[in-house]
Design a protein around this motif. Structure first.
Motif, PDB file in Angstrom:
ATOM      1  N   SER A 169      73.762 -61.798 -63.315  1.00  0.00           N
ATOM      2  CA  SER A 169      74.526 -60.583 -62.944  1.00  0.00           C
ATOM      3  C   SER A 169      73.506 -59.887 -62.111  1.00  0.00           C
ATOM      4  O   SER A 169      72.225 -60.413 -62.019  1.00  0.00           O
ATOM      5  CB  SER A 169      74.704 -60.006 -64.364  1.00  0.00           C
ATOM      6  N   ASP A 170      74.064 -58.698 -61.459  1.00  0.00           N
ATOM      7  CA  ASP A 170      72.982 -58.048 -60.693  1.00  0.00           C
ATOM      8  C   ASP A 170      72.041 -57.280 -61.518  1.00  0.00           C
ATOM      9  O   ASP A 170      70.903 -57.145 -61.007  1.00  0.00           O
ATOM     10  CB  ASP A 170      73.887 -57.017 -60.032  1.00  0.00           C
ATOM     11  N   LYS A 171      72.331 -56.940 -62.533  1.00  0.00           N
ATOM     12  CA  LYS A 171      71.387 -56.340 -63.621  1.00  0.00           C
ATOM     13  C   LYS A 171      70.289 -57.217 -63.835  1.00  0.00           C
ATOM     14  O   LYS A 171      69.012 -56.883 -63.684  1.00  0.00           O
ATOM     15  CB  LYS A 171      71.951 -55.780 -64.684  1.00  0.00           C
ATOM     16  N   GLU A 228      70.982 -65.858 -66.271  1.00  0.00           N
ATOM     17  CA  GLU A 228      72.074 -65.182 -65.986  1.00  0.00           C
ATOM     18  C   GLU A 228      71.938 -64.785 -64.603  1.00  0.00           C
ATOM     19  O   GLU A 228      70.872 -64.336 -64.198  1.00  0.00           O
ATOM     20  CB  GLU A 228      72.361 -63.940 -66.959  1.00  0.00           C
TER      21      GLU A 228
END
Length: 425
Positions: free
Chosen positions: A154-156, A152
């Motif tokens: 995503s920033d997280k 993934e």
């Protein structure tokens, strides 16, 4: 000496045991911001065996929640990694013993394993250790590599992957790890990023640092690094891109950009790699060019960075992984020639310049057994001689030789024979 930062951190820490879990998290957030402001001396002043023992006691007395301890330890590890610090107090502490026991117990669980807790524990232990017990390597390395395989974007998730790879990069070149614990995963991580650009720049650099550190004592990795994963191409490309984000006109201490830290880290692993590399690749010309470009960009305000570039270029001549023609094409001979004319006798840069040309000369005087190689050697030797004549190199070397003291700490290891510094066609 205690500073305002260290004093404020101690005060916040002393308040933790009197707070509930939510308030603890708030104070830890404040502490993280303070940690990010601290310099090397401040960090070493704070993170002692006594400090880590106190944390261990607070966990035992249930005055500090484990999740909050890990939230507190991770930014310490992050700063330790980026600043190449050795925090030896952790290894002797009660906290180390407690976390290590938790890791072993969590790894043994067949059901109900808390994967996030497991990863956090492994990260903190790998971050804060300097010497790594085998039990930690066999458990933590596979755990952290598995955590970095997330796709993934995503920033997280990117931040989680970055922290895991940064922790792995802390294990320096003297730490031996069996290939079966990491080889397929680290190859997948690097190759996937080359195709999909899914990692942050720090995460990608950390993946390479982990692998290059392994290759320093495991020579079987060299062909994969050079010809399959293309270290020269990737490192030169990353240095070029990172340089675009740095304001080189500002003083080093004024520039807080993370890109400066990552450039530092690339330069260190390039230096480590060429100390052990024996294979030639056409990409070395690109890598030489990128080192020259960083040196030129850093020349006015980043003295330590330019010195590291010079050390790397000098060592590539001594370690012989790079062909002499690569130095000509990559602009290194131009750079060293320019610096020879500008540096002073007391300058380390000058010593490295003389050492560079001394090794160039020695290599070009060595005859080869293969006819094609000998023809190429003579061609390069002629090009180098013409280049040095064009730059007025001979007059500069002679003038330095007349006044240099070979008792000087920078020059005592150099040859006293003037003829050794010349390439005679």
């Amino acid at each position: 000496m205690e500073t305002d930062n260290t004093k404020n951190l101690r005060e916040l820490f002393s308040e933790l045991e009197h707070c509930d879990e939510e308030d603890q998290q708030q104070k830890i957030d404040e502490m993280k911001k303070l940690i990010e402001k601290m310099d090397t001396k401040e960090l070493l002043f704070i993170y002692t065996e006594e400090q880590f023992n106190e944390i261990g006691k607070m966990i035992e007395k249930e005055k500090l929640h484990l999740e909050n301890v890990l939230l507190f330890l991770k930014p310490i590890g992050y700063c330790k990694a980026l600043n190449y610090l050795y925090i030896v107090g952790f290894e002797r502490s009660l906290l180390n013993k407690r976390l290590k026991k938790m890791i072993i117990e969590e790894e043994k669980k067949k059901e109900g394993k808390n994967e996030k807790l497991f990863v956090d524990l492994c990260e903190c232990c790998i971050f804060l250790h300097c010497n790594y017990p085998r039990i930690l390597l066999t458990i933590c390395v596979p755990c952290l590599l598995n955590a970095t395989l997330k796709k993934e974007e995503s920033d997280k998730v990117q931040k989680e992957v970055e922290m895991a790879l940064l922790a792995l990069s802390c294990m320096r070149k003297y730490v031996f790890i069996e290939q079966e614990l990491y080889i397929s995963e680290i190859k997948e991580i690097i190759k996937y990023h080359q195709e999909h650009q899914n990692l942050t720049r720090l995460a990608y650099q950390s993946a390479w640092q982990f692998l290059i550190s392994r290759s320093c004592i495991d020579k079987s990795l060299e062909d994969m690094i050079v010809n399959e994963l293309h270290f020269g191409r990737e490192a030169s490309g990353e240095l070029e891109e990172l340089s675009k984000y740095v304001d080189w006109r500002r003083k080093e201490e004024e520039n807080g950009r993370i890109e400066v830290k990552i450039i530092w880290r690339w330069l260190y692993i390039i230096l480590d790699f060429f100390h052990s590399c024996k294979l030639w690749n056409e990409e070395w010309e690109w890598l030489i060019r990128s080192l020259v470009q960083v040196f030129r960009a850093a020349k006015d305000n980043y003295r330590e960075i330019r010195q590291l570039c010079i050390y790397s270029l000098r060592d590539t001549v001594e370690d012989r992984a790079v062909e002499i023609d690569d130095f000509l094409k990559g602009g290194a001979t131009d750079l060293f020639s320019e610096e020879t004319k500008q540096s002073t006798l007391e300058d380390k840069i000058m010593w490295n310049c003389l050492n560079f040309f001394l090794n160039i000369s020695e290599r070009l005087k060595e005859k080869t057994h293969e006819e094609a190689d000998e023809v190429k050697r003579k061609e390069v030797k002629k090009k180098m001689s013409e280049k040095m004549e064009e730059d007025g190199y001979e007059d500069v070397i002679i003038s330095f030789h007349e006044v240099v003291s070979f008792r000087n700490k920078y020059y005592r290891e150099l040859s006293k024979n003037l003829a050794d510094y010349f390439v005679n066609v």
